[in-house]
Design a protein around this motif. Structure first.
Motif, PDB file in Angstrom:
ATOM      1  N   GLN A   1       0.829  -1.204   0.000  1.00  0.00           N
ATOM      2  CA  GLN A   1       0.000   0.000   0.000  1.00  0.00           C
ATOM      3  C   GLN A   1       0.863   1.254   0.000  1.00  0.00           C
ATOM      4  O   GLN A   1       0.549   2.246  -0.680  1.00  0.00           O
ATOM      5  N   THR A   2       1.958   1.210   0.755  1.00  0.00           N
ATOM      6  CA  THR A   2       2.891   2.345   0.760  1.00  0.00           C
ATOM      7  C   THR A   2       3.517   2.522  -0.613  1.00  0.00           C
ATOM      8  O   THR A   2       3.637   3.650  -1.124  1.00  0.00           O
ATOM      9  N   LEU A   3       3.898   1.409  -1.225  1.00  0.00           N
ATOM     10  CA  LEU A   3       4.489   1.465  -2.563  1.00  0.00           C
ATOM     11  C   LEU A   3       3.484   1.954  -3.593  1.00  0.00           C
ATOM     12  O   LEU A   3       3.815   2.724  -4.497  1.00  0.00           O
ATOM     13  N   THR A   4       2.258   1.518  -3.453  1.00  0.00           N
ATOM     14  CA  THR A   4       1.212   1.943  -4.383  1.00  0.00           C
ATOM     15  C   THR A   4       1.042   3.457  -4.350  1.00  0.00           C
ATOM     16  O   THR A   4       0.925   4.108  -5.393  1.00  0.00           O
ATOM     17  N   GLN A   5       1.028   4.012  -3.149  1.00  0.00           N
ATOM     18  CA  GLN A   5       0.883   5.454  -3.013  1.00  0.00           C
ATOM     19  C   GLN A   5       2.038   6.188  -3.684  1.00  0.00           C
ATOM     20  O   GLN A   5       1.850   7.202  -4.365  1.00  0.00           O
ATOM     21  N   ALA A   6       3.243   5.652  -3.511  1.00  0.00           N
ATOM     22  CA  ALA A   6       4.415   6.268  -4.133  1.00  0.00           C
ATOM     23  C   ALA A   6       4.340   6.183  -5.657  1.00  0.00           C
ATOM     24  O   ALA A   6       4.671   7.144  -6.366  1.00  0.00           O
ATOM     25  N   LEU A   7       3.890   5.039  -6.169  1.00  0.00           N
ATOM     26  CA  LEU A   7       3.750   4.870  -7.621  1.00  0.00           C
ATOM     27  C   LEU A   7       2.674   5.796  -8.180  1.00  0.00           C
ATOM     28  O   LEU A   7       2.812   6.350  -9.275  1.00  0.00           O
ATOM     29  N   LEU A   8       1.593   5.968  -7.425  1.00  0.00           N
ATOM     30  CA  LEU A   8       0.526   6.874  -7.861  1.00  0.00           C
ATOM     31  C   LEU A   8       1.031   8.316  -7.925  1.00  0.00           C
ATOM     32  O   LEU A   8       0.698   9.058  -8.851  1.00  0.00           O
ATOM     33  N   GLU A   9       1.821   8.700  -6.943  1.00  0.00           N
ATOM     34  CA  GLU A   9       2.377  10.055  -6.945  1.00  0.00           C
ATOM     35  C   GLU A   9       3.275  10.259  -8.161  1.00  0.00           C
ATOM     36  O   GLU A   9       3.251  11.321  -8.793  1.00  0.00           O
ATOM     37  N   GLU A  10       4.058   9.237  -8.499  1.00  0.00           N
ATOM     38  CA  GLU A  10       4.920   9.313  -9.680  1.00  0.00           C
ATOM     39  C   GLU A  10       4.081   9.408 -10.948  1.00  0.00           C
ATOM     40  O   GLU A  10       4.396  10.167 -11.865  1.00  0.00           O
ATOM     41  N   PHE A  11       2.994   8.642 -10.984  1.00  0.00           N
ATOM     42  CA  PHE A  11       2.110   8.639 -12.147  1.00  0.00           C
ATOM     43  C   PHE A  11       1.497  10.019 -12.373  1.00  0.00           C
ATOM     44  O   PHE A  11       1.533  10.565 -13.475  1.00  0.00           O
ATOM     45  N   PHE A  12       0.945  10.600 -11.313  1.00  0.00           N
ATOM     46  CA  PHE A  12       0.281  11.893 -11.469  1.00  0.00           C
ATOM     47  C   PHE A  12       1.283  13.019 -11.701  1.00  0.00           C
ATOM     48  O   PHE A  12       0.954  14.029 -12.316  1.00  0.00           O
ATOM     49  N   GLU A  13       2.503  12.834 -11.227  1.00  0.00           N
ATOM     50  CA  GLU A  13       3.540  13.821 -11.522  1.00  0.00           C
ATOM     51  C   GLU A  13       3.844  13.842 -13.017  1.00  0.00           C
ATOM     52  O   GLU A  13       4.058  14.904 -13.615  1.00  0.00           O
TER      53      GLU A  13
END
Length: 232
Positions: free
Chosen positions: A164-176
């Motif tokens: 879940q922590t990794l998912t949040q980080a990946l989502l932040e990268e995606f939206f960036e």
């Protein structure tokens, strides 16, 4: 779409861990049967530890690799969808760097995580298996299953929490990645707006200049069309 998809990957982790549980159980039972039949004694602790630790480590690595691949592929597919939809417009994504999250995964699921939590399981399994008899394998199998299931459930909680922590980080990268082209088009719109304001000021200073009036009118129409296009 990404949020729902990432949630579905939690079920993937759980089902994969249950398959891993079955694999380890079968390997232990097969090893136990073989040594009891051929060597007339239970497997030594080194053999058992190698089976348990190796299977868990390799199995978890495979699960995490698949998890990372699935999440990255989903994000890249949606980025491509956005590119295809807006490529005709001025909003473009010039390039897409692969979103694999390798560094993030390596930091969270390192060698320590993969091995340190399995020692207690091995000790409990060894205690039961060392006392096993060929004529009573049907009694020890449920005990092995119970111990493995308990450990797998603990692993599931730990992996899911980190995932879940990794998912949040990946989502932040995606939206960036999505924000960058939006910032670029915003800068272009701001520049055009400033140009029009300058033309307006110039027109006020030269009210009799017909050519300037026509130019301003054209630019206003272009700007209005541009705003309507991106508002939709």
């Amino acid at each position: 779409q990404i949020t729902h998809y990432m949630a579905s990957l939690e079920s993937f982790i759980q089902s994969s861990l249950l398959k891993l549980q079955g694999i380890i159980k079968n390997r232990l039972i097969d090893e136990l049967k073989y040594t009891l039949q051929q060597e007339k004694h239970s497997p030594d602790s080194h053999q058992l530890k190698n089976i348990v630790i190796t299977a868990l480590k390799d199995g978890i690595i495979d699960i995490l690799r698949d998890y990372r691949y699935k999440s990255s592929q989903k994000m890249e597919a949606l980025l491509q969808l956005i590119m295809n939809k807006y490529q005709k417009e001025r909003l473009t994504i010039d390039s897409i760097a692969p979103i694999d999250g390798s560094t993030l995964f390596n930091e969270n699921f390192n060698a320590h995580f993969l091995t340190s939590s399995h020692e207690e399981l091995f000790k409990e399994l060894n205690t039961h298996i060392s006392k096993a008899k060929l004529s009573k394998l049907d009694l020890i199998t449920p005990q092995i299953e119970q111990l493995l299931h308990k450990h797998i459930q603990t692993l599931h909680s730990k992996i899911t929490q980190k995932a879940q922590t990794l998912t949040q980080a990946l989502l932040e990268e995606f939206f960036e990645m999505l924000t960058k082209p939006l910032q670029k088009i915003q800068q272009e719109l701001d520049a055009q707006e400033q140009l029009i304001l300058q033309q307006i000021q110039h027109l006020h200073a030269n009210t009799k200049d017909e050519n300037q009036s026509v130019l301003l009118h054209q630019q206003l129409k272009q700007f209005e069309a541009l705003l309507q296009r991106f508002a939709s």
